[in-house]
Scaffold this active site. Structure first.
Site, PDB file in Angstrom:
ATOM      1  N   PRO A  68      14.559   3.724 -30.199  1.00  0.00           N
ATOM      2  CA  PRO A  68      13.592   2.828 -30.825  1.00  0.00           C
ATOM      3  C   PRO A  68      13.712   1.372 -30.396  1.00  0.00           C
ATOM      4  CG  PRO A  68      15.285   3.480 -32.397  1.00  0.00           C
ATOM      5  CD  PRO A  68      15.453   4.355 -31.179  1.00  0.00           C
ATOM      6  N   ASN A  69      12.556   0.758 -30.287  1.00  0.00           N
ATOM      7  CA  ASN A  69      12.378  -0.679 -30.006  1.00  0.00           C
ATOM      8  C   ASN A  69      12.658  -1.060 -28.561  1.00  0.00           C
ATOM      9  OD1 ASN A  69      11.674  -1.467 -32.736  1.00  0.00           O
ATOM     10  ND2 ASN A  69      13.793  -0.965 -33.240  1.00  0.00           N
ATOM     11  N   ARG A  73      11.456  -8.811 -26.705  1.00  0.00           N
ATOM     12  CA  ARG A  73      12.281  -8.627 -27.901  1.00  0.00           C
ATOM     13  C   ARG A  73      13.607  -9.359 -27.742  1.00  0.00           C
ATOM     14  NH1 ARG A  73      15.858  -3.259 -29.061  1.00  0.00           N
ATOM     15  NH2 ARG A  73      16.515  -3.856 -31.135  1.00  0.00           N
ATOM     16  N   TYR A  77      18.821  -9.391 -25.250  1.00  0.00           N
ATOM     17  CA  TYR A  77      18.529  -8.232 -24.409  1.00  0.00           C
ATOM     18  C   TYR A  77      18.024  -8.579 -23.009  1.00  0.00           C
ATOM     19  CZ  TYR A  77      19.052  -5.810 -28.846  1.00  0.00           C
ATOM     20  OH  TYR A  77      19.555  -5.332 -30.029  1.00  0.00           O
ATOM     21  N   ASN A  85      20.438   5.463 -24.176  1.00  0.00           N
ATOM     22  CA  ASN A  85      20.485   4.267 -25.017  1.00  0.00           C
ATOM     23  C   ASN A  85      19.802   4.635 -26.330  1.00  0.00           C
ATOM     24  OD1 ASN A  85      20.366   1.898 -26.394  1.00  0.00           O
ATOM     25  ND2 ASN A  85      19.666   0.656 -24.666  1.00  0.00           N
ATOM     26  N   ALA A 103      19.131   1.664 -32.283  1.00  0.00           N
ATOM     27  CA  ALA A 103      19.760   1.642 -33.607  1.00  0.00           C
ATOM     28  C   ALA A 103      20.133   3.034 -34.110  1.00  0.00           C
ATOM     29  CB  ALA A 103      18.835   0.950 -34.599  1.00  0.00           C
ATOM     30  N   HIS A 157      23.759   4.155 -34.288  1.00  0.00           N
ATOM     31  CA  HIS A 157      24.648   3.766 -35.384  1.00  0.00           C
ATOM     32  C   HIS A 157      24.501   4.681 -36.605  1.00  0.00           C
ATOM     33  CE1 HIS A 157      25.108   0.287 -32.887  1.00  0.00           C
ATOM     34  NE2 HIS A 157      23.872  -0.123 -33.086  1.00  0.00           N
ATOM     35  N   ASP A 185      24.592  15.756 -33.381  1.00  0.00           N
ATOM     36  CA  ASP A 185      24.583  17.219 -33.317  1.00  0.00           C
ATOM     37  C   ASP A 185      23.887  17.725 -32.054  1.00  0.00           C
ATOM     38  OD1 ASP A 185      25.978  17.514 -35.670  1.00  0.00           O
ATOM     39  OD2 ASP A 185      24.228  17.975 -36.906  1.00  0.00           O
ATOM     40  N   GLU A 200      26.698   7.329 -23.434  1.00  0.00           N
ATOM     41  CA  GLU A 200      26.042   6.392 -24.354  1.00  0.00           C
ATOM     42  C   GLU A 200      26.053   5.014 -23.708  1.00  0.00           C
ATOM     43  OE1 GLU A 200      28.057   5.705 -28.078  1.00  0.00           O
ATOM     44  OE2 GLU A 200      26.427   4.453 -28.841  1.00  0.00           O
ATOM     45  N   HIS A 240      24.502   0.792 -24.018  1.00  0.00           N
ATOM     46  CA  HIS A 240      23.785  -0.284 -24.709  1.00  0.00           C
ATOM     47  C   HIS A 240      23.735  -1.482 -23.772  1.00  0.00           C
ATOM     48  CE1 HIS A 240      23.975   1.802 -28.607  1.00  0.00           C
ATOM     49  NE2 HIS A 240      25.174   2.181 -28.209  1.00  0.00           N
ATOM     50  N   LEU A 241      22.627  -2.195 -23.826  1.00  0.00           N
ATOM     51  CA  LEU A 241      22.514  -3.436 -23.051  1.00  0.00           C
ATOM     52  C   LEU A 241      23.525  -4.460 -23.538  1.00  0.00           C
ATOM     53  CD1 LEU A 241      18.691  -3.409 -23.369  1.00  0.00           C
ATOM     54  CD2 LEU A 241      19.787  -3.602 -21.135  1.00  0.00           C
ATOM     55  N   SER A 242      23.583  -4.623 -24.859  1.00  0.00           N
ATOM     56  CA  SER A 242      24.450  -5.642 -25.455  1.00  0.00           C
ATOM     57  C   SER A 242      25.821  -5.045 -25.764  1.00  0.00           C
ATOM     58  CB  SER A 242      23.804  -6.172 -26.744  1.00  0.00           C
ATOM     59  OG  SER A 242      23.663  -5.129 -27.695  1.00  0.00           O
ATOM     60  N   ARG A 286      28.937  -7.868 -31.915  1.00  0.00           N
ATOM     61  CA  ARG A 286      27.777  -8.237 -32.744  1.00  0.00           C
ATOM     62  C   ARG A 286      28.052  -7.927 -34.220  1.00  0.00           C
ATOM     63  NH1 ARG A 286      22.446  -6.019 -30.190  1.00  0.00           N
ATOM     64  NH2 ARG A 286      21.620  -7.521 -31.711  1.00  0.00           N
ATOM     65  N   ARG A 346      26.874  -2.686 -36.245  1.00  0.00           N
ATOM     66  CA  ARG A 346      26.697  -2.120 -34.890  1.00  0.00           C
ATOM     67  C   ARG A 346      28.006  -1.622 -34.283  1.00  0.00           C
ATOM     68  NH1 ARG A 346      21.370  -3.819 -33.692  1.00  0.00           N
ATOM     69  NH2 ARG A 346      20.918  -5.789 -34.691  1.00  0.00           N
TER      70      ARG A 346
HETATM   71  C1  DQA Z   1      21.023  -1.619 -28.317  1.00  0.00           C
HETATM   72  C2  DQA Z   1      22.028  -2.079 -29.392  1.00  0.00           C
HETATM   73  C3  DQA Z   1      21.615  -1.560 -30.764  1.00  0.00           C
HETATM   74  O1  DQA Z   1      22.532  -2.036 -31.753  1.00  0.00           O
HETATM   75  C4  DQA Z   1      20.231  -2.040 -31.132  1.00  0.00           C
HETATM   76  O2  DQA Z   1      19.836  -1.482 -32.353  1.00  0.00           O
HETATM   77  C5  DQA Z   1      19.228  -1.771 -30.068  1.00  0.00           C
HETATM   78  C6  DQA Z   1      19.604  -2.032 -28.675  1.00  0.00           C
HETATM   79  C7  DQA Z   1      21.362  -2.231 -26.931  1.00  0.00           C
HETATM   80  O3  DQA Z   1      20.888  -1.683 -25.941  1.00  0.00           O
HETATM   81  O4  DQA Z   1      22.074  -3.241 -26.861  1.00  0.00           O
HETATM   82  O5  DQA Z   1      18.094  -1.405 -30.331  1.00  0.00           O
HETATM   83  O6  DQA Z   1      21.088  -0.207 -28.201  1.00  0.00           O
END
Ligand code: DQA
Length: 145
Positions: free
Chosen positions: A11-12, A19, A24, A75, A78, A81, A88, A99, A101-103, A108, A112
């Site tokens: 998501p997002n 964003r 990011y 990725n 959220a 988390h 599963d 797994e 993540h960009l950040s 943070r 997270r």
């Molecule tokens: C994220 C980190 C997550 O905590 C956040 O909810 C995101 C982006 C990242 O790529 O840094 O949506 O997955």
């Protein structure tokens, strides 16, 4: 037959570029897709690149990747988390999942710092911006070779 790596985005992540660019970065998800295809091509792999804001889509695509891919760069956004369903799904498939993540999620907010994915992932990459994706692809190609 060309081997395929699935890159699955939660998501997002469709809003990347506009964003919270301070966190990011300025690249859009389309830019990142281009980077992933280029990195995979150099390593002799093909990319199946997907994004959804819906948890169930991500579950379905993990199952699909279990049948079609040599591995998954995930990725989870959220949902990483919170989602026992994603946890599963990874346990239900037989291919490695990285797994990413960009950040740097550990630098943070405390909510997270926990990931439901890490305990069932082959490995975790975070904090390298868009390079987190290409590092994950490199790791999966090495695992598959
Ligand atoms: C994220 C980190 C997550 O905590 C956040 O909810 C995101 C982006 C990242 O790529 O840094 O949506 O997955």
């Amino acid at each position: 037959m060309t081997k395929t790596i699935f890159v699955i985005n939660g998501p997002n992540l469709n809003a990347l570029g506009k964003r919270e660019p301070g966190i990011y970065g300025a690249k859009t998800l389309a830019d990142i897709e281009t980077d992933c295809r280029e990195a995979a091509r150099r390593l002799g792999y093909e990319i199946e690149f997907r994004q959804s804001n819906h948890e169930g889509d991500l579950v379905d695509w993990l199952h699909e990747a279990g049948d079609k891919a040599v591995g998954v760069a995930l990725n989870p956004g959220a949902y990483g988390h919170t989602s026992i369903a994603l946890h599963d799904a990874i346990r239900a498939i037989g291919v490695p999942v990285v797994e990413l993540h960009l950040s740097n999620i550990h630098a943070r907010e405390s909510f997270r710092h926990t990931t439901r994915i890490a305990p069932v992932a082959t490995g975790v990459i975070c904090g390298f911006g868009p390079s987190s994706y290409t590092l994950a692809i490199t790791a999966l190609a090495e695992l598959a070779s």
